[in-house]
Each structure stands twice: as structure tokens, then as C-alpha cells.
Design an enzyme around this catalytic site. Structure first.
Site, mmCIF file in Angstrom:
data_model
loop_
_atom_site.group_PDB
_atom_site.id
_atom_site.type_symbol
_atom_site.label_atom_id
_atom_site.label_comp_id
_atom_site.label_asym_id
_atom_site.label_seq_id
_atom_site.Cartn_x
_atom_site.Cartn_y
_atom_site.Cartn_z
ATOM 1 N N ARG A 170 44.130 101.875 51.810
ATOM 2 C CA ARG A 170 43.287 103.073 51.848
ATOM 3 C C ARG A 170 42.564 103.240 53.193
ATOM 4 O O ARG A 170 42.047 102.278 53.753
ATOM 5 C CB ARG A 170 42.240 103.004 50.729
ATOM 6 C CG ARG A 170 41.254 104.156 50.787
ATOM 7 C CD ARG A 170 40.620 104.424 49.481
ATOM 8 N NE ARG A 170 39.586 103.461 49.132
ATOM 9 C CZ ARG A 170 38.854 103.571 48.024
ATOM 10 N NH1 ARG A 170 39.051 104.552 47.189
ATOM 11 N NH2 ARG A 170 37.933 102.674 47.758
ATOM 12 N N LYS A 226 40.545 108.712 41.555
ATOM 13 C CA LYS A 226 39.548 109.676 41.066
ATOM 14 C C LYS A 226 39.074 110.583 42.202
ATOM 15 O O LYS A 226 38.981 111.795 42.047
ATOM 16 C CB LYS A 226 38.328 108.947 40.461
ATOM 17 C CG LYS A 226 38.670 107.932 39.389
ATOM 18 C CD LYS A 226 37.419 107.324 38.755
ATOM 19 C CE LYS A 226 36.556 106.514 39.703
ATOM 20 N NZ LYS A 226 37.180 105.274 40.213
ATOM 21 N N ARG A 247 35.133 93.852 42.822
ATOM 22 C CA ARG A 247 34.877 95.180 42.257
ATOM 23 C C ARG A 247 35.684 95.402 40.973
ATOM 24 O O ARG A 247 35.199 96.035 40.032
ATOM 25 C CB ARG A 247 35.178 96.269 43.292
ATOM 26 C CG ARG A 247 34.105 96.318 44.389
ATOM 27 C CD ARG A 247 34.569 97.057 45.620
ATOM 28 N NE ARG A 247 34.846 98.442 45.398
ATOM 29 C CZ ARG A 247 35.745 99.153 46.088
ATOM 30 N NH1 ARG A 247 36.457 98.578 47.037
ATOM 31 N NH2 ARG A 247 35.930 100.411 45.819
ATOM 32 N N ARG A 297 37.483 100.875 54.501
ATOM 33 C CA ARG A 297 36.135 100.611 54.015
ATOM 34 C C ARG A 297 35.894 99.116 53.996
ATOM 35 O O ARG A 297 36.778 98.362 53.618
ATOM 36 C CB ARG A 297 35.999 101.165 52.586
ATOM 37 C CG ARG A 297 35.403 102.532 52.533
ATOM 38 C CD ARG A 297 35.519 103.134 51.170
ATOM 39 N NE ARG A 297 34.937 102.331 50.090
ATOM 40 C CZ ARG A 297 34.828 102.758 48.834
ATOM 41 N NH1 ARG A 297 35.244 103.961 48.518
ATOM 42 N NH2 ARG A 297 34.312 101.989 47.903
ATOM 43 N N ARG A 354 28.522 104.184 35.459
ATOM 44 C CA ARG A 354 29.294 102.942 35.563
ATOM 45 C C ARG A 354 28.808 101.890 34.580
ATOM 46 O O ARG A 354 29.397 100.810 34.512
ATOM 47 C CB ARG A 354 29.157 102.390 36.972
ATOM 48 C CG ARG A 354 30.411 102.576 37.833
ATOM 49 C CD ARG A 354 30.030 102.169 39.215
ATOM 50 N NE ARG A 354 31.064 101.716 40.061
ATOM 51 C CZ ARG A 354 31.597 102.436 41.050
ATOM 52 N NH1 ARG A 354 31.251 103.677 41.215
ATOM 53 N NH2 ARG A 354 32.474 101.889 41.853
HETATM 54 P P1 AMP Z 1 32.875 103.585 44.928
HETATM 55 O O1 AMP Z 1 33.067 104.342 46.198
HETATM 56 O O2 AMP Z 1 32.698 104.467 43.730
HETATM 57 O O3 AMP Z 1 33.953 102.535 44.720
HETATM 58 O O4 AMP Z 1 31.496 102.790 45.085
HETATM 59 C C1 AMP Z 1 31.278 101.870 46.134
HETATM 60 C C2 AMP Z 1 30.137 100.943 45.771
HETATM 61 O O5 AMP Z 1 28.923 101.700 45.608
HETATM 62 C C3 AMP Z 1 30.296 100.169 44.478
HETATM 63 O O6 AMP Z 1 31.053 98.982 44.634
HETATM 64 C C4 AMP Z 1 28.833 99.894 44.103
HETATM 65 O O7 AMP Z 1 28.302 98.852 44.912
HETATM 66 C C5 AMP Z 1 28.154 101.178 44.529
HETATM 67 N N1 AMP Z 1 28.120 102.186 43.448
HETATM 68 C C6 AMP Z 1 28.769 103.398 43.439
HETATM 69 N N2 AMP Z 1 28.508 104.065 42.316
HETATM 70 C C7 AMP Z 1 27.690 103.281 41.573
HETATM 71 C C8 AMP Z 1 27.092 103.418 40.295
HETATM 72 N N3 AMP Z 1 27.274 104.498 39.525
HETATM 73 N N4 AMP Z 1 26.312 102.392 39.861
HETATM 74 C C9 AMP Z 1 26.086 101.308 40.610
HETATM 75 N N5 AMP Z 1 26.644 101.105 41.824
HETATM 76 C C10 AMP Z 1 27.431 102.089 42.311
#
Ligand code: AMP
Length: 235
Positions: free
Chosen positions: A127, A13, A171, A160, A88
């Protein structure tokens, strides 16, 4: 144009959003990137969100909705935006709807990036992310020109913390339990479109362009505008 990119972590994405934002001239809003920025600060918010992000769990809806309320009120979202990693949960999706309704706006399309678990693990384990601008790379599939250095800004690339295998599994689990139900939520509103995101980034991008054209959005024009008014109401 207001877009939501929906799909599991590692679906690509962020990669597509970075290309689309240039093409469409609208901001790429990633809640994950915003939270990683928050974590660099020494603030009460940073303390609140740290443990959730580190464990691969979702940050509470109220916190995310407050962050997004502020972000979506900035002037650069006037022409539209690309949401990546938000909403989410159903509660976040409902919160977003309410927020947009107050601004007399609505989501045009939700692009669902369908990806297999094997692909997710392969992608996330390789990644690399730029510590300065957040640009994503992959050790094998999308390496930087110079090892460890971001092509775009020269920042340092690293893995990361939450891309470690154990957290990745967590996740994926969280995605399946809390986020996947958004597929039905948006399907029932008639605005969900599915992409096969197991393929490489270029193929996915080509499919995206075809999809936009099919939906009546003119991607060739620079200021990317809607060419057919959609009467359907999904607010
Ligand atoms: P991402 O980079 O989108 O994979 O997000 C990394 C982490 O940030 C996730 O594993 C969550 O802990 C937190 N996070 C990101 N977006 C959200 C969201 N919309 N709602 C809740 N937690 C989020």
C-alpha cells in the site's frame, strides 16, 4: 444515508469509501486519516495519540468519541456520512448510538468487508498513501499513473509507518481481539451486510451497488435517496 464500513485494516474500506463519497455526495469520515492529520500538529492531542498509532494499538475510546462528537456535528454530515475505521470497539459503537440518538438519527447499514489474513498482508505491504490527500494506491493492484505521485492531487506517495510488517500483525491482532465482536453487535440489530472483500476493488464495488439496490437504496439518482422507508427500529 449513514453507513459504517467495518472490517480489518487492508480490507479496502478506504478505497470504496472514496468512490462512494462521490457517488452519494456525503463525506468519508476516516478516524485513521483524522488521527494522521492530528499527528502532523504539535498539540497536546497529538502527544496523547502518537504512541498508540505508532504501535498499532487503539487510541482510547474517550478520545475517539470526543473527536467524532465534534466531527458528526458539522453541517456536511446532515445528509449522511460514511464511517471508515470507526467504531472499533463496543464502547465506541454504544457511544455512537447515543450521539446519533440525540440528533434523532440512526445508522442505516453496516457493511462488513470480510477479508482473509493473507489478503490483508498482501495489500498492506504494497500500500502507498498520498501524504497530502490520503488517497490509497497499491504497488501492484492499483498503481498511480506516475510512480510516487498521487493521480488526484500530485502529492507524494509513501508507505505508512504502521504498514510495516510487525505493526500490521499487531493491528490484525488488535482487530481480532477488539473490533471483530462488532460483527455480532450489528448483526443482532439486523443492519449488517457482508461483502466478500478478498476480490479486487472493482468487483467489490459492483457487489456494493447490487447490495444497495437490494436494500431499496436508489444509487442511480445523483442525490442518492432512500426509496423505501425502513420501519424497523435498530436505535
Ligand atoms: P486506520 O487508518 O483506520 O488503519 O487507523 C490507523 C490507526 O489509527 C489505528 O491503528 C489506531 O491506532 C488508530 N485508530 C484509527 N481509528 C481508531 C478508532 N476508531 N479507535 C481507536 N484507534 C483508532
Amino acid at each position: 444515508m449513514r453507513l459504517i464500513l467495518l472490517g480489518p485494516p487492508g480490507a479496502g474500506k478506504g478505497t470504496q469509501a472514496e468512490i462512494l463519497k462521490e457517488k452519494l455526495g456525503i463525506p468519508h469520515i476516516s478516524t485513521g486519516d483524522m488521527l494522521r492529520q492530528v499527528l502532523k500538529e504539535d498539540s497536546p492531542l497529538s502527544k496523547k495519540v502518537k504512541r498508540f498509532v505508532e504501535r498499532g494499538e487503539l487510541v482510547p475510546d474517550e478520545i475517539i468519541l470526543e473527536i467524532m462528537k465534534q466531527r458528526l456535528s458539522s453541517a456536511d454530515t446532515e445528509k449522511g456520512f460514511i464511517l471508515d475505521g470507526f467504531p472499533r470497539t463496543i464502547k465506541q459503537a454504544q457511544g455512537l448510538e447515543q450521539l446519533l440518538k440525540k440528533m434523532n438519527k440512526q445508522i442505516d447499514l453496516v457493511l462488513y468487508f470480510a477479508t482473509s489474513v493473507e489478503k490483508i498482508i498482501e495489500r498492506l505491504s504494497g500500500r502507498l498513501v498520498c501524504s497530502r490527500c490520503g488517497m490509497n494506491y497499491h504497488l501492484k493492484n492499483m498503481p498511480p499513473k506516475e510512480e510516487g505521485v498521487c493521480d488526484k492531487c500530485g502529492g507524494e506517495l509513501s508507505q505508512r509507518e504502521d504498514d510495516q510488517e510487525e505493526t500490521v500483525r499487531k493491528r490484525i491482532d488488535v482487530y481480532l481481539k477488539q473490533t471483530a465482536e462488532l460483527i455480532e453487535f450489528y448483526k443482532s440489530k439486523g443492519i449488517l451486510r457482508t461483502l466478500d472483500a478478498n476480490r479486487d476493488a472493482q468487483e467489490v464495488y459492483k457487489e456494493l451497488i447490487r447490495l444497495f439496490e437490494k436494500e431499496g437504496f436508489n444509487l442511480k439518482s445523483n442525490d442518492f435517496h432512500k426509496i423505501s422507508e425502513r420501519a424497523e427500529s435498530h436505535a
